[in-house]
Motif scaffolding. Structure first.
Motif, mmCIF file in Angstrom:
data_model
loop_
_atom_site.group_PDB
_atom_site.id
_atom_site.type_symbol
_atom_site.label_atom_id
_atom_site.label_comp_id
_atom_site.label_asym_id
_atom_site.label_seq_id
_atom_site.Cartn_x
_atom_site.Cartn_y
_atom_site.Cartn_z
ATOM 1 N N GLN A 267 47.544 52.316 69.958
ATOM 2 C CA GLN A 267 48.677 52.185 69.139
ATOM 3 C C GLN A 267 49.462 50.867 69.527
ATOM 4 O O GLN A 267 49.990 49.941 68.648
ATOM 5 C CB GLN A 267 49.727 53.248 68.941
ATOM 6 N N GLN A 268 49.612 50.526 71.030
ATOM 7 C CA GLN A 268 50.114 49.465 71.363
ATOM 8 C C GLN A 268 49.373 48.031 70.915
ATOM 9 O O GLN A 268 49.772 47.173 70.378
ATOM 10 C CB GLN A 268 50.120 49.359 72.865
ATOM 11 N N GLN A 269 48.369 47.942 71.000
ATOM 12 C CA GLN A 269 47.165 46.918 70.341
ATOM 13 C C GLN A 269 47.451 47.041 68.966
ATOM 14 O O GLN A 269 47.516 45.950 68.507
ATOM 15 C CB GLN A 269 45.812 47.268 70.750
ATOM 16 N N LEU A 270 47.418 48.012 68.080
ATOM 17 C CA LEU A 270 47.654 47.815 66.594
ATOM 18 C C LEU A 270 49.123 47.144 66.458
ATOM 19 O O LEU A 270 49.321 46.334 65.516
ATOM 20 C CB LEU A 270 47.802 49.156 65.975
ATOM 21 N N LEU B 24 49.834 43.622 64.606
ATOM 22 C CA LEU B 24 50.774 43.339 63.640
ATOM 23 C C LEU B 24 51.932 42.164 63.956
ATOM 24 O O LEU B 24 52.448 41.474 62.945
ATOM 25 C CB LEU B 24 51.581 44.763 62.975
ATOM 26 N N ARG B 25 52.606 42.166 64.933
ATOM 27 C CA ARG B 25 53.525 41.399 65.290
ATOM 28 C C ARG B 25 53.040 40.065 65.414
ATOM 29 O O ARG B 25 53.694 38.988 65.001
ATOM 30 C CB ARG B 25 54.036 41.729 66.721
ATOM 31 N N ASN B 26 51.779 39.645 65.973
ATOM 32 C CA ASN B 26 51.262 38.447 66.091
ATOM 33 C C ASN B 26 50.845 37.809 64.600
ATOM 34 O O ASN B 26 50.761 36.607 64.684
ATOM 35 C CB ASN B 26 49.939 38.315 66.972
ATOM 36 N N GLY B 27 50.813 38.637 63.562
ATOM 37 C CA GLY B 27 50.314 38.113 62.385
ATOM 38 C C GLY B 27 48.933 37.791 62.050
ATOM 39 O O GLY B 27 48.063 37.989 62.997
ATOM 40 N N LYS C 21 57.691 48.223 61.384
ATOM 41 C CA LYS C 21 58.668 49.480 61.570
ATOM 42 C C LYS C 21 57.675 50.508 61.971
ATOM 43 O O LYS C 21 58.251 51.201 62.886
ATOM 44 C CB LYS C 21 59.716 49.399 60.921
ATOM 45 N N ALA C 22 57.088 50.871 61.036
ATOM 46 C CA ALA C 22 56.248 52.067 61.229
ATOM 47 C C ALA C 22 55.473 52.155 62.397
ATOM 48 O O ALA C 22 55.265 53.352 62.887
ATOM 49 C CB ALA C 22 55.330 52.315 59.670
ATOM 50 N N ALA C 23 54.819 51.303 62.522
ATOM 51 C CA ALA C 23 53.789 51.100 63.935
ATOM 52 C C ALA C 23 54.642 51.280 65.042
ATOM 53 O O ALA C 23 54.174 51.951 66.066
ATOM 54 C CB ALA C 23 53.153 49.567 63.847
ATOM 55 N N GLU C 24 55.974 50.771 65.096
ATOM 56 C CA GLU C 24 56.883 50.774 66.519
ATOM 57 C C GLU C 24 57.257 52.353 66.623
ATOM 58 O O GLU C 24 57.352 52.753 67.497
ATOM 59 C CB GLU C 24 58.073 49.934 66.052
ATOM 60 N N GLN D 85 55.504 55.015 65.432
ATOM 61 C CA GLN D 85 54.479 55.562 65.873
ATOM 62 C C GLN D 85 54.110 55.482 67.339
ATOM 63 O O GLN D 85 53.650 56.346 68.148
ATOM 64 C CB GLN D 85 52.923 55.195 65.071
ATOM 65 N N LEU D 86 54.554 54.412 67.857
ATOM 66 C CA LEU D 86 54.327 53.987 69.397
ATOM 67 C C LEU D 86 55.259 54.833 70.209
ATOM 68 O O LEU D 86 54.976 55.375 71.155
ATOM 69 C CB LEU D 86 54.691 52.550 69.718
ATOM 70 N N LYS D 87 56.496 55.035 69.709
ATOM 71 C CA LYS D 87 57.441 55.815 70.280
ATOM 72 C C LYS D 87 57.363 57.214 70.222
ATOM 73 O O LYS D 87 57.250 57.963 71.266
ATOM 74 C CB LYS D 87 58.880 55.629 69.589
ATOM 75 N N SER D 88 56.398 57.681 69.345
ATOM 76 C CA SER D 88 55.918 59.231 69.095
ATOM 77 C C SER D 88 55.007 59.208 70.336
ATOM 78 O O SER D 88 54.925 60.240 70.956
ATOM 79 C CB SER D 88 55.533 59.411 67.762
ATOM 80 N N TYR D 89 54.026 58.520 70.317
ATOM 81 C CA TYR D 89 53.237 58.661 71.217
ATOM 82 C C TYR D 89 53.612 58.531 72.853
ATOM 83 O O TYR D 89 53.095 59.212 73.623
ATOM 84 C CB TYR D 89 51.852 57.311 71.158
ATOM 85 N N GLN D 90 54.586 57.661 72.980
ATOM 86 C CA GLN D 90 55.267 57.686 74.194
ATOM 87 C C GLN D 90 55.923 59.199 74.492
ATOM 88 O O GLN D 90 55.790 59.489 75.912
ATOM 89 C CB GLN D 90 56.375 56.508 74.159
ATOM 90 N N SER D 91 56.657 59.557 73.614
ATOM 91 C CA SER D 91 57.237 61.033 73.695
ATOM 92 C C SER D 91 56.412 61.979 74.054
ATOM 93 O O SER D 91 56.554 62.575 74.945
ATOM 94 C CB SER D 91 58.216 61.206 72.599
ATOM 95 N N ALA D 92 54.998 61.712 73.511
ATOM 96 C CA ALA D 92 54.113 62.728 73.602
ATOM 97 C C ALA D 92 53.518 62.776 75.066
ATOM 98 O O ALA D 92 53.138 63.666 75.760
ATOM 99 C CB ALA D 92 52.815 62.583 72.579
ATOM 100 N N LEU D 93 53.226 61.478 75.419
ATOM 101 C CA LEU D 93 52.901 61.309 77.019
ATOM 102 C C LEU D 93 53.862 61.703 77.800
ATOM 103 O O LEU D 93 53.357 62.280 78.848
ATOM 104 C CB LEU D 93 52.761 59.626 77.121
ATOM 105 N N ALA D 94 54.978 61.312 77.641
ATOM 106 C CA ALA D 94 56.132 61.987 78.738
ATOM 107 C C ALA D 94 56.330 63.450 78.603
ATOM 108 O O ALA D 94 56.403 64.010 79.822
ATOM 109 C CB ALA D 94 57.483 61.370 78.206
ATOM 110 N N LEU D 95 56.023 63.958 77.414
ATOM 111 C CA LEU D 95 55.989 65.631 77.309
ATOM 112 C C LEU D 95 54.819 66.209 78.584
ATOM 113 O O LEU D 95 54.990 67.213 79.068
ATOM 114 C CB LEU D 95 55.939 65.995 76.022
ATOM 115 N N SER D 96 53.571 65.250 78.118
ATOM 116 C CA SER D 96 52.516 65.776 78.748
ATOM 117 C C SER D 96 52.694 65.757 80.444
ATOM 118 O O SER D 96 52.225 66.576 81.232
ATOM 119 C CB SER D 96 51.279 65.042 78.428
#
Length: 344
Positions: free
Chosen positions: A96-99, A103-106, A184-187, A189-200
């Protein structure tokens, strides 16, 4: 003549003994008025230590009777399942970070050049199809070619115009880059994966069972190899410092004591070795004397429960031990106790 002094001596001796007896009685009576004696038993709090998650116990590091400190590792679950889940979350987060970076680089410069080339190609094809259409139109007027050729040339010309428009729009999108909403949607989604990793990662930490407080291991309820759930206790921890003595004071003596007053704790197990304590709790509710405390004649009297706390750093006072309490009414309140007097 010699017998008279002897009688006088006997009389004086008797009078002296009587005087000493009266003096002793007065002192004891005064002492009893300045002191309250209560009887009770040692009580402690217990903690049922359990894991946060479900799993199989791989090791228990303590035995019954061991003294443990707050934060000490007590037991562990099999960590493999939690470790693999962390790897999965790390991979999803990296993708998700690569995605998001893309998107940010255009659009890349090569993609923009490719879009421009497609626009140029579409323009050239449009010009060619237009010329072909006009040529076929002149020829059909002279009846040199069938009308179907004109129709085919017109269709090719219209298609070329649509292709040019498509190529121009593609170039415009490449120049503008991704939509802000997509970024914004990708950002998020990245936060969601970060939270999931912290929970794990937290679940992996929770595979370790730590002592919530200092105390003594009272019971090993489960053993290595057992499956556990958060509702199943693994160990029973006795919090025996401080301990407290449960006693009952008559209603007539209730106004003589206050929380914080020092008290002396005596046990038959340690004769002539009193323990220093203090009144930590006085019940706001009256009750009848418990049947296991007093004689049948006194069980109908109203009493109030009191708790006398004492530090037990040497673990000599144990649950259920019978205790005799002496509260000196002339002693002042302990103003130096603080919130945790046994930690000093």
């Amino acid at each position: 003549m010699l017998q008279v002094p002897k009688k006088i001596f006997v009389i004086l001796t008797l009078l002296l003994c009587i005087a000493l007896g009266i003096l002793y009685w007065l002192q004891q009576s005064s002492h009893q008025h300045n002191q309250i004696t209560l009887y009770g038993n040692v009580d402690i709090r217990q903690v049922e230590a359990a894991f946060y998650d479900t799993g199989r116990i791989v090791t228990i590091l303590v035995q019954e009777g061991d003294n443990v400190k707050k934060g000490q590792l007590l037991a562990q679950l099999d960590p493999v399942r939690f470790q693999e889940l962390i790897k999965q979350q790390q991979a999803l987060l990296a993708a998700q970070q690569q995605l998001l970076n893309r998107l940010r680089n255009g659009s890349r410069p090569e993609e923009i050049e490719q879009a421009r080339s497609e626009v140029s190609s579409a323009k050239a094809n449009l010009i060619n199809t237009q010329i072909t259409y006009e040529r076929q139109l002149e020829l059909v007027k002279k009846q040199y070619v069938p009308k179907q050729n004109v129709d085919n040339a017109l269709a090719a010309f219209i298609t070329a115009k649509a292709n040019l428009n498509h190529a121009q729009q593609t170039l415009k999108l490449a120049l503008e880059g991704p939509r802000k909403e997509d970024i914004k949607a990708a950002e998020q989604q990245l936060k969601s994966y970060q939270s999931a990793l912290a929970l794990s990662q937290q679940e992996l930490l929770d595979a370790n069972l730590y002592a919530p407080e200092s105390g003594v291991i009272e019971n090993r309820i489960l053993e290595p190899g057992d499956m556990v759930t958060p509702q199943a206790a693994v160990l029973t921890l006795a919090l025996d410092n401080p301990i407290w003595v449960r006693a009952y004071i008559p209603e007539t003596s209730l106004g003589l004591i206050h929380p914080g007053m020092p008290a002396e704790i005596n046990s038959d197990s340690y004769p002539n070795q009193p323990f220093a304590g203090w009144i930590g709790y006085i019940s706001p509710t009256a009750e009848f004397t418990p049947k296991n405390v007093e004689t049948p004649e006194l069980r109908t009297q109203l009493v109030y429960q009191v708790r006398i706390f004492a530090c037990n750093t040497n673990h000599r006072l144990r649950l259920g031990m019978p205790i005799t309490l002496h509260i000196n009414l002339t002693d002042k309140l302990n103003s130096h106790l603080g919130n945790d007097p046994c930690s000093k």
